[in-house]
Motif scaffolding. Structure first.
Motif, PDB file in Angstrom:
ATOM      1  N   LEU A   7     -43.089 -45.144 -19.402  1.00 23.42           N
ATOM      2  CA  LEU A   7     -44.195 -45.622 -18.561  1.00 23.42           C
ATOM      3  C   LEU A   7     -43.737 -45.508 -17.123  1.00 23.42           C
ATOM      4  O   LEU A   7     -42.623 -45.914 -16.783  1.00 23.42           O
ATOM      5  CB  LEU A   7     -44.519 -47.083 -18.888  1.00 23.42           C
ATOM      6  N   GLU A   8     -44.559 -44.909 -16.303  1.00 20.65           N
ATOM      7  CA  GLU A   8     -44.193 -44.826 -14.896  1.00 20.65           C
ATOM      8  C   GLU A   8     -45.384 -45.213 -14.034  1.00 20.65           C
ATOM      9  O   GLU A   8     -46.449 -44.604 -14.101  1.00 20.65           O
ATOM     10  CB  GLU A   8     -43.714 -43.414 -14.543  1.00 20.65           C
ATOM     11  N   VAL A   9     -45.185 -46.262 -13.253  1.00 20.67           N
ATOM     12  CA  VAL A   9     -46.246 -46.728 -12.367  1.00 20.67           C
ATOM     13  C   VAL A   9     -45.896 -46.259 -10.964  1.00 20.67           C
ATOM     14  O   VAL A   9     -44.777 -46.466 -10.499  1.00 20.67           O
ATOM     15  CB  VAL A   9     -46.340 -48.265 -12.417  1.00 20.67           C
ATOM     16  N   LEU A  10     -46.831 -45.565 -10.314  1.00 20.11           N
ATOM     17  CA  LEU A  10     -46.557 -45.017  -8.989  1.00 20.11           C
ATOM     18  C   LEU A  10     -47.563 -45.531  -7.976  1.00 20.11           C
ATOM     19  O   LEU A  10     -48.760 -45.286  -8.114  1.00 20.11           O
ATOM     20  CB  LEU A  10     -46.617 -43.487  -9.041  1.00 20.11           C
ATOM     21  N   ASP A  11     -47.069 -46.249  -6.985  1.00 21.11           N
ATOM     22  CA  ASP A  11     -47.875 -46.673  -5.844  1.00 21.11           C
ATOM     23  C   ASP A  11     -49.188 -47.352  -6.271  1.00 21.11           C
ATOM     24  O   ASP A  11     -50.258 -47.082  -5.723  1.00 21.11           O
ATOM     25  CB  ASP A  11     -48.172 -45.455  -4.959  1.00 21.11           C
ATOM     26  N   SER A  54     -52.009 -56.501 -16.047  1.00 21.03           N
ATOM     27  CA  SER A  54     -53.422 -56.334 -16.413  1.00 21.03           C
ATOM     28  C   SER A  54     -53.930 -54.961 -15.993  1.00 21.03           C
ATOM     29  O   SER A  54     -54.791 -54.380 -16.658  1.00 21.03           O
ATOM     30  CB  SER A  54     -54.283 -57.402 -15.743  1.00 21.03           C
ATOM     31  N   SER A  55     -53.396 -54.436 -14.884  1.00 19.95           N
ATOM     32  CA  SER A  55     -53.824 -53.112 -14.436  1.00 19.95           C
ATOM     33  C   SER A  55     -53.347 -52.051 -15.412  1.00 19.95           C
ATOM     34  O   SER A  55     -54.090 -51.122 -15.740  1.00 19.95           O
ATOM     35  CB  SER A  55     -53.262 -52.803 -13.045  1.00 19.95           C
ATOM     36  N   VAL A  56     -52.090 -52.180 -15.873  1.00 16.69           N
ATOM     37  CA  VAL A  56     -51.564 -51.208 -16.827  1.00 16.69           C
ATOM     38  C   VAL A  56     -52.398 -51.238 -18.104  1.00 16.69           C
ATOM     39  O   VAL A  56     -52.732 -50.206 -18.680  1.00 16.69           O
ATOM     40  CB  VAL A  56     -50.081 -51.502 -17.135  1.00 16.69           C
ATOM     41  N   MET A  57     -52.780 -52.453 -18.533  1.00 17.65           N
ATOM     42  CA  MET A  57     -53.585 -52.599 -19.750  1.00 17.65           C
ATOM     43  C   MET A  57     -55.049 -52.251 -19.504  1.00 17.65           C
ATOM     44  O   MET A  57     -55.832 -52.117 -20.436  1.00 17.65           O
ATOM     45  CB  MET A  57     -53.531 -54.042 -20.260  1.00 17.65           C
ATOM     46  N   ARG A  58     -55.414 -52.167 -18.236  1.00 16.66           N
ATOM     47  CA  ARG A  58     -56.803 -51.961 -17.825  1.00 16.66           C
ATOM     48  C   ARG A  58     -57.706 -53.080 -18.375  1.00 16.66           C
ATOM     49  O   ARG A  58     -58.811 -52.836 -18.851  1.00 16.66           O
ATOM     50  CB  ARG A  58     -57.310 -50.590 -18.298  1.00 16.66           C
ATOM     51  N   ILE A  59     -57.227 -54.302 -18.303  1.00 19.88           N
ATOM     52  CA  ILE A  59     -58.079 -55.421 -18.727  1.00 19.88           C
ATOM     53  C   ILE A  59     -58.386 -56.335 -17.550  1.00 19.88           C
ATOM     54  O   ILE A  59     -58.664 -57.514 -17.707  1.00 19.88           O
ATOM     55  CB  ILE A  59     -57.460 -56.254 -19.874  1.00 19.88           C
ATOM     56  N   LEU A  60     -58.328 -55.785 -16.347  1.00 26.37           N
ATOM     57  CA  LEU A  60     -58.710 -56.568 -15.179  1.00 26.37           C
ATOM     58  C   LEU A  60     -60.180 -56.923 -15.288  1.00 26.37           C
ATOM     59  O   LEU A  60     -60.971 -56.120 -15.769  1.00 26.37           O
ATOM     60  CB  LEU A  60     -58.577 -55.709 -13.923  1.00 26.37           C
ATOM     61  N   PRO A  61     -60.552 -58.105 -14.860  1.00 25.14           N
ATOM     62  CA  PRO A  61     -61.990 -58.373 -14.772  1.00 25.14           C
ATOM     63  C   PRO A  61     -62.573 -57.537 -13.626  1.00 25.14           C
ATOM     64  O   PRO A  61     -62.193 -57.715 -12.479  1.00 25.14           O
ATOM     65  CB  PRO A  61     -62.062 -59.872 -14.461  1.00 25.14           C
ATOM     66  N   GLU A  62     -63.435 -56.580 -13.972  1.00 26.51           N
ATOM     67  CA  GLU A  62     -63.999 -55.702 -12.939  1.00 26.51           C
ATOM     68  C   GLU A  62     -65.511 -55.830 -12.898  1.00 26.51           C
ATOM     69  O   GLU A  62     -66.130 -55.547 -13.926  1.00 26.51           O
ATOM     70  CB  GLU A  62     -63.672 -54.237 -13.241  1.00 26.51           C
ATOM     71  N   LEU A  73     -48.573 -43.575 -15.445  1.00 25.46           N
ATOM     72  CA  LEU A  73     -48.325 -42.491 -16.385  1.00 25.46           C
ATOM     73  C   LEU A  73     -47.747 -43.016 -17.684  1.00 25.46           C
ATOM     74  O   LEU A  73     -46.740 -43.722 -17.693  1.00 25.46           O
ATOM     75  CB  LEU A  73     -47.351 -41.481 -15.779  1.00 25.46           C
ATOM     76  N   PHE A  74     -48.439 -42.707 -18.764  1.00 26.13           N
ATOM     77  CA  PHE A  74     -47.962 -43.073 -20.085  1.00 26.13           C
ATOM     78  C   PHE A  74     -48.283 -41.902 -21.002  1.00 26.13           C
ATOM     79  O   PHE A  74     -49.432 -41.450 -21.042  1.00 26.13           O
ATOM     80  CB  PHE A  74     -48.660 -44.350 -20.562  1.00 26.13           C
ATOM     81  N   ASP A  75     -47.275 -41.402 -21.704  1.00 23.79           N
ATOM     82  CA  ASP A  75     -47.495 -40.278 -22.609  1.00 23.79           C
ATOM     83  C   ASP A  75     -48.199 -39.119 -21.896  1.00 23.79           C
ATOM     84  O   ASP A  75     -49.161 -38.544 -22.410  1.00 23.79           O
ATOM     85  CB  ASP A  75     -48.331 -40.762 -23.816  1.00 23.79           C
ATOM     86  N   ASN A  76     -47.725 -38.824 -20.682  1.00 20.65           N
ATOM     87  CA  ASN A  76     -48.255 -37.709 -19.894  1.00 20.65           C
ATOM     88  C   ASN A  76     -49.735 -37.821 -19.531  1.00 20.65           C
ATOM     89  O   ASN A  76     -50.371 -36.835 -19.198  1.00 20.65           O
ATOM     90  CB  ASN A  76     -48.013 -36.373 -20.607  1.00 20.65           C
ATOM     91  N   GLN A  77     -50.319 -39.006 -19.645  1.00 21.48           N
ATOM     92  CA  GLN A  77     -51.674 -39.151 -19.120  1.00 21.48           C
ATOM     93  C   GLN A  77     -51.723 -40.308 -18.127  1.00 21.48           C
ATOM     94  O   GLN A  77     -50.946 -41.243 -18.215  1.00 21.48           O
ATOM     95  CB  GLN A  77     -52.703 -39.348 -20.239  1.00 21.48           C
ATOM     96  N   ASP A  78     -52.633 -40.166 -17.189  1.00 27.29           N
ATOM     97  CA  ASP A  78     -52.785 -41.201 -16.173  1.00 27.29           C
ATOM     98  C   ASP A  78     -53.769 -42.255 -16.694  1.00 27.29           C
ATOM     99  O   ASP A  78     -54.965 -41.984 -16.826  1.00 27.29           O
ATOM    100  CB  ASP A  78     -53.312 -40.559 -14.881  1.00 27.29           C
TER     101      ASP A  78
END
Lengths: 332, 321
Positions: A7-11, A54-62, A73-78
């Motif tokens: 897992l790579e989180v960039l900026d 929460s951002s990595v999981m994409r479960i932010l209340p939006e 980046l996880f498994d070569n997808q953003d």
């Protein structure tokens, strides 16, 4: 996009749009997580560590939350580019999460078995009956006694420690590649904390899951992590291997955190110096100060700290720090 | 659970006893039924005769005891007007009222919860705004006005639904039902809508409030983190929790709808208990009124107990022991 890390989180930038203004909770965070390792993310409340998760999981209340920039980046997808539908296949199955409050994180009106079963039914396509049996097995693996009976019990019938174990059982049910543990032991009794950490680490050994351990408890981090990322006001301020961070602490904030840990027995030994605290409070996310966000609380604040924000500077192998003190003159 | 129900039943009996006493006292001291029974132009002797025949000249406590004795045996006396057994008269009307109230409660439950979920999942859409504005109307407009407006529109202007009566009915055992004929359904729709209006609005708002609270709970975050679809998160994890107060309110109001659908029944000339009660009040037909009140108390008590049982079923944290 390729990444050599699991897992790579960039900026990463995540903000909340509220009536009082825009809260920049995560303001350009980068870190990575490798297969099978445990990464500790430390910081005071409100530094953005949970929002990062929460951002990595994409479960932010939006709305009000919004990922405004960066890549995950996880498994070569953003992950920031995936639709919610694509994301649901990753969530739970490949990246799982456990939360701080075992008292409120389980749904009170469904049995433990029902709630763990959902994972197997959803991600493994099991039948209800198979899933129930698998759930009992999971409860057994997190050392809950009489698992066959416990699957039919409701959360309120379990103690806090038991519930957190059930949460772990649920999160690890489908042997995810990453487990994000958001303050998993904070709400528990000290005696139970150690048990929970032991169980998590043991299951991690069995399944090869990488853990991202979010906490403000440096003791927990020291106990469990290979590497540590220290966050302050939505940014990474220091990053190093665990031993390195505890022995060669560089950032004044990290030093402050370490100095505020009470040393067991130091009072009776007469070596006690008064417990130090970090002066001031975490800046409001609505008004992050110019330059270095920590300067108002920092003993070493210089003129340049107010003028410009330091970059994250590599100071050794795998050790980086965001502080003017450690940036050589020629780079200023 | 069993002990709890038995305890509730015993409490219920005490409540019924109290209700019967209040009924008895109230009617002995408000108005003289003899005036009604003997007629306006009866002589003094005729009146005394009537008073004697009905036992109204006996001491109050004797009357009370014989009244209570009758009640315990299911004998509530005869209607002063028609001389038919009061309980039989009311029970004959019961199916009509029960069917009306059930239909109304089904409408308000299904649409109330359904629309409540819609407004909480899409809070800012135009549909949600319309629903919320509508629910405000539903709460503020009195029932009789809803009824009259519905009649005006559906019966007078576009003439698709009849404005009064129950339509064709079918007798099944002791139960006379209107729900097995097309004309029965045509007739029940307007009164049921009228009766459901207020409750529907209340349930929309209750569901919305509950949803708002529940959707911000930690376990909803857990459910999302598992990778469940939004439908499953809302309809399984959130709704089940929201149902706890919703079912309670629905159950309690069901009892009220059965017992007090008087206004609606009057508007639509629905041949139910409420309509009978109103006629009996005009005619000072005490046995009917008393029986009605006792029956209403029974129904509400029974439904309360059922709601408690259902509540325990929905909310595993509650076990009544």
């Amino acid at each position: 996009m390729k990444s050599e890390h699991l897992l790579e989180v960039l900026d990463l930038k995540t903000s909340f749009y509220t009536f009082e203004g825009v809260a920049r909770a995560v303001n350009g965070v980068s870190y990575y997580l490798d297969k099978g390792e445990t990464l500790g993310i430390v910081g005071e409340s409100g530094c953005g560590k949970s929002v990062t998760a929460s951002s990595v999981m994409r479960i932010l209340p939006e709305p009000p939350g919004k990922i405004e920039g960066g890549t995950i980046l996880f498994d070569n997808q953003d992950l920031t580019k995936l639709s919610q539908k694509q994301m649901r296949r990753i969530r739970g199955g490949r990246i799982a999460m456990i939360f701080q409050e075992p008292m409120t994180s389980l749904n009170p009106v469904f049995t433990i078995g029902n709630q763990i079963s959902e994972m197997f039914i959803l991600h493994k396509g099991m039948s209800r009956r198979e899933a129930m049996e698998a759930s009992a097995d999971m409860l057994d693996r997190v050392q809950i006694p009489a698992p066959k009976a416990r699957v039919h019990e409701y959360p309120h019938q379990l103690s806090g420690g038991m519930r957190q174990r059930a949460m772990i059982a649920m999160a690890l049910a489908c042997e995810p590649e990453i487990l994000i543990a958001d303050e998993p032991t904070t709400a528990l009794d000290v005696t139970v904390q150690a048990q929970i950490l032991d169980i998590m680490l043991k299951l991690k050994e069995d399944t090869g899951t990488a853990i991202q351990m979010i906490t403000h408890d440096l003791g927990v981090i020291a106990e469990t992590s290979n590497r540590i990322v220290v966050m302050y006001a939505g940014k990474v301020v220091e990053e190093a291997g665990t031993v390195e961070l505890f022995t060669k602490t560089l950032h004044p904030y990290t030093r402050g955190l370490l100095a505020s840990i009470p040393l067991l027995g130091s009072r009776s030994a007469g070596t006690q110096q008064s417990l130090s605290e970090i002066k001031g409070t975490v800046p409001s996310l609505f008004e992050i100060p110019s330059g270095c966000a920590f300067r108002q609380r920092c003993k070493h604040a210089m003129k340049i700290c107010a003028e410009r924000e330091p970059e994250l500077e590599q100071v050794g192998s795998g050790h980086a720090v965001r502080c003017w003190l450690h940036i050589p003159q020629e780079k200023r | 659970m069993a002990t709890y129900i038995i305890r509730r039943l015993l409490q219920g009996i005490i409540v019924l006893l109290a209700v019967s006493t209040v009924c008895f006292v109230m009617f002995r001291y408000t108005g003289d039924p003899v005036l009604m029974l003997a007629g306006k132009y009866a002589t003094q002797e005729e009146r005394e005769h009537v008073r004697h025949v009905y036992g109204l000249d006996r001491p109050v406590h004797e009357q009370y005891i014989s009244f209570l004795g009758g009640v315990l045996q299911g004998d509530f006396g005869k209607s002063y007007v028609s001389q038919i057994d009061a309980l039989d008269m009311i029970l004959e009307r019961f199916p009509a009222t029960f069917e009306l109230a059930s239909t109304a409660i089904m409408i308000s439950f299904i649409f109330g919860v359904g629309l409540g979920v819609v407004v909480s999942v899409w809070p800012s859409g135009w549909l949600s705004r319309t629903i919320m504005a509508g629910s405000l109307f539903g709460i503020s407009i009195p029932t009789f006005l809803i009824g009259i407006l519905l009649v005006m529109f559906f019966s007078v202007y576009i003439e698709i639904f009849p404005s009064f009566g129950r339509g064709d009915t079918v007798q099944i055992g002791f139960w006379r039902t209107g729900l097995l004929t097309a004309s029965g359904w045509q007739h029940i729709l307007l009164p049921a809508l009228t009766l459901s209006g207020y409750q529907l609005a209340v349930l929309i708002r209750l569901t919305r409030a509950g949803m708002r609270e529940t959707l911000s709970e930690e376990y909803i975050k857990t459910a999302k983190a598992k990778g469940l679809s939004p439908a499953k998160v809302v309809l399984k994890h959130a709704l089940r929790n929201v149902m706890i107060p919703v079912v309670t309110i629905t159950g309690l109001s069901f009892g009220e709808l059965i017992a007090f659908s008087i206004v609606t029944e009057t508007i639509f000339q629905w041949p139910g208990m409420g309509n009978l009660l109103l006629t009996s009040i005009f005619e000072t037909d005490q046995p009917i009124i008393v029986t009605y009140i006792m029956l209403a108390a029974c129904i509400i008590l029974t439904i309360n107990i059922l709601v408690d049982v259902l509540y325990a079923f929905l909310n595993p944290r509650i076990r009544y022991d």
